[in-house]
Write a protein that holds these residues in place. Structure first.
Motif, PDB file in Angstrom:
ATOM      1  N   MET A  79      13.104 -10.038  -1.685  1.00 37.52           N
ATOM      2  CA  MET A  79      13.061 -10.250  -0.476  1.00 37.52           C
ATOM      3  C   MET A  79      14.534 -10.566   0.206  1.00 37.52           C
ATOM      4  SD  MET A  79      10.601 -12.384   2.264  1.00 37.52           S
ATOM      5  CE  MET A  79       9.249 -11.865   1.205  1.00 37.52           C
ATOM      6  N   ASP A  80      14.715  -9.815   1.246  1.00 32.09           N
ATOM      7  CA  ASP A  80      16.059  -9.862   1.879  1.00 32.09           C
ATOM      8  C   ASP A  80      15.980 -10.988   2.945  1.00 32.09           C
ATOM      9  OD1 ASP A  80      15.398  -8.708   4.609  1.00 32.09           O
ATOM     10  OD2 ASP A  80      15.132  -7.025   3.091  1.00 32.09           O
ATOM     11  N   ILE A  81      17.183 -11.442   3.190  1.00 34.59           N
ATOM     12  CA  ILE A  81      17.381 -12.670   4.309  1.00 34.59           C
ATOM     13  C   ILE A  81      16.584 -12.320   5.523  1.00 34.59           C
ATOM     14  CG2 ILE A  81      19.025 -13.721   5.703  1.00 34.59           C
ATOM     15  CD1 ILE A  81      21.046 -13.746   3.315  1.00 34.59           C
ATOM     16  N   GLY A  82      16.778 -11.109   6.195  1.00 33.70           N
ATOM     17  CA  GLY A  82      16.077 -10.859   7.560  1.00 33.70           C
ATOM     18  C   GLY A  82      14.661 -10.936   7.312  1.00 33.70           C
ATOM     19  N   THR A  83      13.964 -10.246   6.191  1.00 29.63           N
ATOM     20  CA  THR A  83      12.765 -10.371   6.001  1.00 29.63           C
ATOM     21  C   THR A  83      12.038 -11.735   5.951  1.00 29.63           C
ATOM     22  OG1 THR A  83      12.629  -8.155   5.356  1.00 29.63           O
ATOM     23  CG2 THR A  83      10.864  -9.598   4.547  1.00 29.63           C
ATOM     24  N   LYS A  84      12.872 -12.577   5.113  1.00 25.42           N
ATOM     25  CA  LYS A  84      12.517 -14.046   5.020  1.00 25.42           C
ATOM     26  C   LYS A  84      12.299 -14.606   6.469  1.00 25.42           C
ATOM     27  CE  LYS A  84      13.871 -14.887   0.408  1.00 25.42           C
ATOM     28  NZ  LYS A  84      14.593 -15.723  -0.611  1.00 25.42           N
ATOM     29  N   ILE A  85      13.545 -14.307   7.260  1.00 25.72           N
ATOM     30  CA  ILE A  85      13.485 -14.923   8.687  1.00 25.72           C
ATOM     31  C   ILE A  85      12.284 -14.577   9.422  1.00 25.72           C
ATOM     32  CG2 ILE A  85      14.837 -15.052  10.572  1.00 25.72           C
ATOM     33  CD1 ILE A  85      17.380 -15.099   9.007  1.00 25.72           C
ATOM     34  N   ARG A  86      12.034 -13.217   9.412  1.00 27.82           N
ATOM     35  CA  ARG A  86      10.992 -12.954  10.280  1.00 27.82           C
ATOM     36  C   ARG A  86       9.655 -13.391   9.922  1.00 27.82           C
ATOM     37  NH1 ARG A  86      12.128  -7.430  10.429  1.00 27.82           N
ATOM     38  NH2 ARG A  86      11.265  -6.896   8.324  1.00 27.82           N
ATOM     39  N   THR A  87       9.391 -13.433   8.531  1.00 24.53           N
ATOM     40  CA  THR A  87       8.087 -13.845   7.907  1.00 24.53           C
ATOM     41  C   THR A  87       7.828 -15.180   8.264  1.00 24.53           C
ATOM     42  OG1 THR A  87       8.361 -12.263   6.193  1.00 24.53           O
ATOM     43  CG2 THR A  87       6.841 -14.102   5.813  1.00 24.53           C
ATOM     44  N   LEU A  88       9.003 -16.001   8.258  1.00 27.19           N
ATOM     45  CA  LEU A  88       8.834 -17.491   8.593  1.00 27.19           C
ATOM     46  C   LEU A  88       8.714 -17.692  10.037  1.00 27.19           C
ATOM     47  CD1 LEU A  88      11.511 -19.129   6.331  1.00 27.19           C
ATOM     48  CD2 LEU A  88       8.977 -19.536   6.098  1.00 27.19           C
ATOM     49  N   ARG A  89       9.337 -16.957  10.727  1.00 27.67           N
ATOM     50  CA  ARG A  89       9.238 -17.159  11.943  1.00 27.67           C
ATOM     51  C   ARG A  89       7.677 -16.777  12.628  1.00 27.67           C
ATOM     52  NH1 ARG A  89       9.038 -13.556  16.098  1.00 27.67           N
ATOM     53  NH2 ARG A  89      10.089 -11.769  14.588  1.00 27.67           N
ATOM     54  N   LYS A  90       7.572 -15.630  12.201  1.00 27.74           N
ATOM     55  CA  LYS A  90       5.961 -15.261  12.563  1.00 27.74           C
ATOM     56  C   LYS A  90       4.751 -16.074  12.134  1.00 27.74           C
ATOM     57  CE  LYS A  90       6.809 -10.539  13.315  1.00 27.74           C
ATOM     58  NZ  LYS A  90       6.187  -9.019  12.887  1.00 27.74           N
ATOM     59  N   SER A  91       5.060 -16.639  10.921  1.00 29.41           N
ATOM     60  CA  SER A  91       4.058 -17.648  10.389  1.00 29.41           C
ATOM     61  C   SER A  91       4.097 -19.034  11.078  1.00 29.41           C
ATOM     62  CB  SER A  91       4.368 -18.112   8.898  1.00 29.41           C
ATOM     63  OG  SER A  91       5.619 -18.946   8.698  1.00 29.41           O
ATOM     64  N   MET A  92       5.151 -19.529  11.769  1.00 30.70           N
ATOM     65  CA  MET A  92       5.287 -20.238  12.822  1.00 30.70           C
ATOM     66  C   MET A  92       4.711 -19.945  14.257  1.00 30.70           C
ATOM     67  SD  MET A  92       8.749 -22.244  11.682  1.00 30.70           S
ATOM     68  CE  MET A  92       8.374 -23.700  12.376  1.00 30.70           C
ATOM     69  N   ASP A  93       4.376 -18.845  14.453  1.00 25.37           N
ATOM     70  CA  ASP A  93       3.954 -18.138  15.712  1.00 25.37           C
ATOM     71  C   ASP A  93       5.065 -18.417  16.662  1.00 25.37           C
ATOM     72  OD1 ASP A  93       2.006 -16.803  17.231  1.00 25.37           O
ATOM     73  OD2 ASP A  93       1.143 -18.721  17.914  1.00 25.37           O
ATOM     74  N   MET A  94       6.321 -18.010  16.162  1.00 21.64           N
ATOM     75  CA  MET A  94       7.443 -18.106  17.037  1.00 21.64           C
ATOM     76  C   MET A  94       7.962 -16.826  17.539  1.00 21.64           C
ATOM     77  SD  MET A  94      10.971 -20.104  16.150  1.00 21.64           S
ATOM     78  CE  MET A  94      10.319 -21.818  15.961  1.00 21.64           C
ATOM     79  N   SER A  95       8.199 -16.621  19.109  1.00 24.06           N
ATOM     80  CA  SER A  95       8.812 -15.531  19.138  1.00 24.06           C
ATOM     81  C   SER A  95      10.495 -15.265  18.853  1.00 24.06           C
ATOM     82  CB  SER A  95       8.691 -15.333  20.477  1.00 24.06           C
ATOM     83  OG  SER A  95       9.607 -16.072  21.290  1.00 24.06           O
ATOM     84  N   VAL A  96      10.879 -14.231  18.913  1.00 20.76           N
ATOM     85  CA  VAL A  96      12.238 -14.007  18.493  1.00 20.76           C
ATOM     86  C   VAL A  96      13.109 -14.795  19.817  1.00 20.76           C
ATOM     87  CG1 VAL A  96      14.225 -12.276  18.989  1.00 20.76           C
ATOM     88  CG2 VAL A  96      12.169 -11.849  17.535  1.00 20.76           C
TER      89      VAL A  96
END
Length: 185
Positions: free
Chosen positions: A1-18
């Motif tokens: 898994m790449d850095i960008g995907t890891k960030i997006r996955t974590l952000r969404k799991s925390m219910d956080m918007s961009v």
């Protein structure tokens, strides 16, 4: 898994918007979106802010998902060290402790090219101990400046603004221990 995907996955799991992530990390929403789509590469300092916000150690973004052996729980082989490049600082940071097993202390080695310099003065909540394996380094602690040479050791609380510079024409190699770990701040 790449850095960008890891960030997006974590952000969404925390219910956080961009937008929320961008506000906390002092980045534009567009830049966060580009990072998540692997169209832009964040600096280590930006990645540290993102890691802190998403409550993961910085090294998380560089780890591959692999089955670890009992040996890997305790030993980091030279060829398997995690490496963080800091091109602006002309330095490479190598994690010397098993990244998945960081609890109360971490060790890392910094190899600094001639002319390398920390891009800012750092502040953290750790106690730090350093040892100069090779070369001469200028250490900044608050308003003070110290020259430290091969064989010298250093101790300071991380709440003192600190940084370093290699003013020589030779590579400098240092070993550091920090408690609590600082790569996740």
């Amino acid at each position: 898994m790449d850095i960008g995907t890891k960030i997006r996955t974590l952000r969404k799991s925390m219910d956080m918007s961009v937008r929320q992530l961008s506000e906390v990390t002092d980045c534009t929403p567009s830049f966060i979106s580009q990072i998540e789509r692997n169209l832009a590469n964040p600096s280590i300092n930006t990645l540290k802010k993102i890691a802190t916000t998403l409550d993961v150690p910085l090294i998380y973004f560089f780890e591959e998902s692999i089955e670890e052996t009992p040996e890997e729980e305790y030993i980091v082989r030279r060829e398997k060290r995690k490496k963080l490049n800091s091109p602006g600082e002309k330095a490479e940071v190598f994690l010397l402790t098993p990244s998945h097993n960081i609890k109360n202390i971490e060790m890392h080695m910094i190899v600094i090219e001639p002319g390398g310099k920390s891009d800012r003065l750092y502040v953290n909540n750790a106690e730090e101990v350093g040892y100069i394996l090779q070369g001469t380094l200028v250490l900044f602690l608050g308003d003070e400046e110290f020259e430290v040479n091969q064989g010298d050791s250093i101790y300071f609380p991380g709440n003192i603004p600190h940084g370093w510079e290699n003013r020589t024409d030779k590579e400098v190699v240092t070993i550091w221990a920090a408690t609590p770990p600082i790569l996740k701040v």
